[in-house]
Design an enzyme around this catalytic site. Sequence first.
Site, PDB file in Angstrom:
ATOM      1  N   ASN A   9       0.866  -1.172   0.000  1.00  0.00           N
ATOM      2  CA  ASN A   9       0.000   0.000   0.000  1.00  0.00           C
ATOM      3  C   ASN A   9       0.906   1.225   0.000  1.00  0.00           C
ATOM      4  OD1 ASN A   9      -1.775   2.070   0.561  1.00  0.00           O
ATOM      5  ND2 ASN A   9      -2.263   1.378   2.647  1.00  0.00           N
ATOM      6  N   TRP A  10       0.984   1.875  -1.159  1.00  0.00           N
ATOM      7  CA  TRP A  10       1.918   3.010  -1.272  1.00  0.00           C
ATOM      8  C   TRP A  10       1.362   4.282  -0.636  1.00  0.00           C
ATOM      9  CZ3 TRP A  10       5.560   3.664  -6.071  1.00  0.00           C
ATOM     10  CH2 TRP A  10       6.413   2.554  -6.145  1.00  0.00           C
ATOM     11  N   LYS A  11       0.071   4.252  -0.250  1.00  0.00           N
ATOM     12  CA  LYS A  11      -0.551   5.446   0.360  1.00  0.00           C
ATOM     13  C   LYS A  11      -0.303   6.658  -0.548  1.00  0.00           C
ATOM     14  CE  LYS A  11      -0.062   3.206   4.784  1.00  0.00           C
ATOM     15  NZ  LYS A  11      -0.021   3.314   6.240  1.00  0.00           N
ATOM     16  N   HIS A  93      -9.444   1.177   4.915  1.00  0.00           N
ATOM     17  CA  HIS A  93      -8.159   1.319   5.615  1.00  0.00           C
ATOM     18  C   HIS A  93      -8.368   2.247   6.806  1.00  0.00           C
ATOM     19  CE1 HIS A  93      -4.074   2.520   6.534  1.00  0.00           C
ATOM     20  NE2 HIS A  93      -3.697   1.408   5.935  1.00  0.00           N
ATOM     21  N   GLU A  95      -6.764   4.624   7.897  1.00  0.00           N
ATOM     22  CA  GLU A  95      -6.555   6.057   7.611  1.00  0.00           C
ATOM     23  C   GLU A  95      -7.781   6.669   6.944  1.00  0.00           C
ATOM     24  OE1 GLU A  95      -2.770   5.519   5.661  1.00  0.00           O
ATOM     25  OE2 GLU A  95      -1.931   4.911   7.598  1.00  0.00           O
ATOM     26  N   GLU A 163      -5.295  -5.100  10.580  1.00  0.00           N
ATOM     27  CA  GLU A 163      -4.223  -4.137  10.826  1.00  0.00           C
ATOM     28  C   GLU A 163      -4.477  -3.390  12.137  1.00  0.00           C
ATOM     29  OE1 GLU A 163      -2.216  -2.816   6.927  1.00  0.00           O
ATOM     30  OE2 GLU A 163      -4.045  -1.655   7.110  1.00  0.00           O
ATOM     31  N   GLY A 169       2.855   1.827  10.845  1.00  0.00           N
ATOM     32  CA  GLY A 169       3.887   2.858  10.735  1.00  0.00           C
ATOM     33  C   GLY A 169       4.640   3.145  12.024  1.00  0.00           C
ATOM     34  N   SER A 202       3.482  -2.555  10.312  1.00  0.00           N
ATOM     35  CA  SER A 202       4.926  -2.673  10.570  1.00  0.00           C
ATOM     36  C   SER A 202       5.524  -4.016  10.175  1.00  0.00           C
ATOM     37  CB  SER A 202       5.244  -2.360  12.042  1.00  0.00           C
ATOM     38  OG  SER A 202       4.970  -0.994  12.305  1.00  0.00           O
ATOM     39  N   GLY A 223       2.832  -1.220   4.230  1.00  0.00           N
ATOM     40  CA  GLY A 223       2.911   0.187   3.849  1.00  0.00           C
ATOM     41  C   GLY A 223       4.341   0.572   3.517  1.00  0.00           C
ATOM     42  N   GLY A 224       5.024   1.153   4.502  1.00  0.00           N
ATOM     43  CA  GLY A 224       6.368   1.693   4.285  1.00  0.00           C
ATOM     44  C   GLY A 224       7.340   0.749   3.584  1.00  0.00           C
TER      45      GLY A 224
HETATM   46  P1  PGA Z   1       3.021  -0.018   7.574  1.00  0.00           P
HETATM   47  O1  PGA Z   1       1.528   0.281   7.021  1.00  0.00           O
HETATM   48  O2  PGA Z   1       3.471  -1.294   6.936  1.00  0.00           O
HETATM   49  O3  PGA Z   1       3.820   1.169   7.130  1.00  0.00           O
HETATM   50  O4  PGA Z   1       2.908  -0.148   9.063  1.00  0.00           O
HETATM   51  C1  PGA Z   1       0.615  -0.746   6.835  1.00  0.00           C
HETATM   52  C2  PGA Z   1      -0.683  -0.222   6.276  1.00  0.00           C
HETATM   53  O5  PGA Z   1      -1.113   0.878   6.682  1.00  0.00           O
HETATM   54  O6  PGA Z   1      -1.315  -0.875   5.430  1.00  0.00           O
END
Ligand code: PGA
Length: 243
Positions: A9-11, A93, A95, A163, A169, A202, A223-224
């Site tokens: 997920n590149w956000k 998600h 967010e 999640e 993150g 994470s 994500g990251g």
């Molecule tokens: P993260 O994000 O791997 O950077 O913790 C995961 C996500 O929000 O899908």
Amino acid sequence: MCRRIAAGNWKMNGVAADLGEVSAIADAAQDTTCEVVLCLPATLLPQAGARNLPKALKLGGQDCHVETNGAYTGDISAEMLAEVGAKYVIVGHSERRQFHGESDAQIAAKARAAWDAGLTAIICIGETEEQYRAGRTLEVLDRQIAGSLPQNATSENTVLAYEPIWAIGTGLTPSLAEVSAIHTHLRTRLPDETIAILYGGSVNAKNADKIMNLENVDGSLVGGASLTVAKFTPIIKALEATK
Ligand code: PGA
């Protein structure tokens, strides 16, 4: 047997200059028997789709509107994502739930919109740190599943991503025993028990192999660590090694 998926997920990250990473991740996905999914910013999907992507690599969006078109400034429909090559879309998600106030009912409607456009919905659920500390994780997840996972969800059209919000993150993760117990519980709550359940929050090169080896963990939502081939490849390989 469940699908096995390493999803990135590149956000709100990535411009045309970063498409080289997409190609490099595509190369890394070449021989894998899992599915590798990159949920890119919508602006990059057409250019990414135009690249020669291997069969194992699929593209996805990060959100969709419940309608196919209309007066919804700034939104994007599942149909639009499908048209530019997406096969998946993330819905719900944390967010989106947090910064856009999305409700379980809206997320269920988005999942249905995704299906109507021929996309697989990656439906996200997860508890806050406060809920985790209060021992309310399973209760929260049960409510989110009941509200945001349509009853006719199948392993073909849906993937569930667990999640914990406090793990996203932050570099923190639940213990392996916690992830295992939660995923095992989630399996019993699914309308189709072969729906893949991803863990997210994470995930990195160091912890991926242990988490991916847990029963009822069918992959990861990352994500990251999905932004570069160097960080994402070990996670893909960790899932591949569990087969
Ligand atoms: P993260 O994000 O791997 O950077 O913790 C995961 C996500 O929000 O899908």
